[in-house]
Design an enzyme around this catalytic site. Structure first.
Site, short mmCIF file in Angstrom:
data_model
loop_
_atom_site.label_atom_id
_atom_site.label_comp_id
_atom_site.label_asym_id
_atom_site.label_seq_id
_atom_site.Cartn_x
_atom_site.Cartn_y
_atom_site.Cartn_z
N CYS A 86 -0.17 -5.82 -1.37
CA CYS A 86 -0.63 -5.83 -2.59
C CYS A 86 0.16 -4.93 -3.64
O CYS A 86 1.12 -5.33 -3.98
CB CYS A 86 -2.09 -5.57 -2.53
SG CYS A 86 -3.04 -5.85 -4.04
N HIS A 194 -4.25 -8.33 2.27
CA HIS A 194 -4.50 -7.19 2.83
C HIS A 194 -4.90 -7.43 4.34
O HIS A 194 -6.10 -7.27 4.90
CB HIS A 194 -5.55 -6.60 2.18
CG HIS A 194 -5.70 -5.92 0.91
ND1 HIS A 194 -4.86 -4.62 0.61
CD2 HIS A 194 -5.63 -6.79 -0.15
CE1 HIS A 194 -5.15 -4.64 -0.59
NE2 HIS A 194 -5.36 -5.75 -1.42
N GLU A 196 -4.89 -4.96 6.42
CA GLU A 196 -5.69 -3.67 6.80
C GLU A 196 -7.12 -4.07 6.75
O GLU A 196 -7.92 -3.15 7.31
CB GLU A 196 -4.98 -2.46 6.18
CG GLU A 196 -5.60 -2.34 4.78
CD GLU A 196 -4.74 -3.27 3.77
OE1 GLU A 196 -5.16 -2.96 2.57
OE2 GLU A 196 -4.05 -4.12 4.15
#
Length: 222
Positions: A86, A194, A196
């Site tokens: 991002c 994302h 994660e």
């Protein structure tokens, strides 16, 4: 695997990225943006999402001039790995480690939801845990995720198999539905979604886990 996660003023995904690395078995060090050098022996640098310096100028532009980014550039130029997510993707383009630029979403609105990503190339250390053509579900949360490159650069990315992920339903207007690209040496990945945030079932999904496990497995093998 030894990972470093850079922290900028305004970072809000640095801990998430560190946890995802740690859950894969990595030893993680958090590095402040004013530090001038990365720790010794770092294998991969994580550049997290968030709003570095408030993104008041151009997303990632101020962060790209932080002292630690010179060390990041040197790390990448000598063959080290880096993952920018991002805002981190924006920073990697601003440093010149990845081509292109991230512009405002086509709809000029902030988007926060889970999207489908197609694995466009499984021939990278980051995507090795997937098969080409796999569709995974990963969250996005951005206002400036509209990836742009010139036609010549797009042709180069395609010819060199450097498009890592594409959107199944383009949310932001990115050219050729691109959601993530890798560097020429395939050791730097920038992506707007994302992974994660897709690494814990408690967060709604685990489709990002394969990325971090693949990195760990390959570093262990090396």
């Amino acid at each position: 695997m030894k990972a470093a996660v850079i922290v900028f003023p305004g970072s809000n995904c640095d801990r998430d990225l560190a946890v995802a690395f740690e859950q894969a078995g990595a030893d993680v060090t958090m590095v402040w943006h004013k530090d001038t050098a990365l720790p010794e022996g770092i294998d991969i640098v994580g550049v997290p999402g968030g709003f570095s310096f408030g993104d008041y100028l151009r997303c990632g532009a101020i962060a790209a001039n932080s002292p630690i980014c010179q060390s990041l550039i040197q790390h990448a130029e000598r063959g080290g790995y880096a993952l920018g997510v991002c805002n981190g993707f924006q920073i990697l383009t601003e440093t010149g480690l990845l081509p292109g630029a991230l512009r405002r979403n086509a709809g000029l609105k902030y988007i926060c939801r889970t999207v489908g990503l197609e694995v466009a190339s499984a021939n990278t250390a980051f995507t090795y845990g997937y098969n080409k053509g796999d569709v995974v579900n990963v969250p996005i949360a951005h206002h400036d995720g509209n990836y742009f490159v010139t036609e010549d650069k797009l042709a180069e990315l395609r010819d060199e198999d450097r498009i890592a992920f594409t959107y199944t339903d383009n949310p932001n207007g990115s050219v050729a539905d691109i959601a993530g690209v890798v560097s020429k040496n395939r050791r730097v990945l920038g992506m707007m979604p994302h992974p994660e945030r897709a690494a814990d079932i408690g967060h709604g999904g685990t489709d990002g886990v394969a990325m971090f496990r693949a990195l760990m497995d390959q570093f262990a093998a090396a």
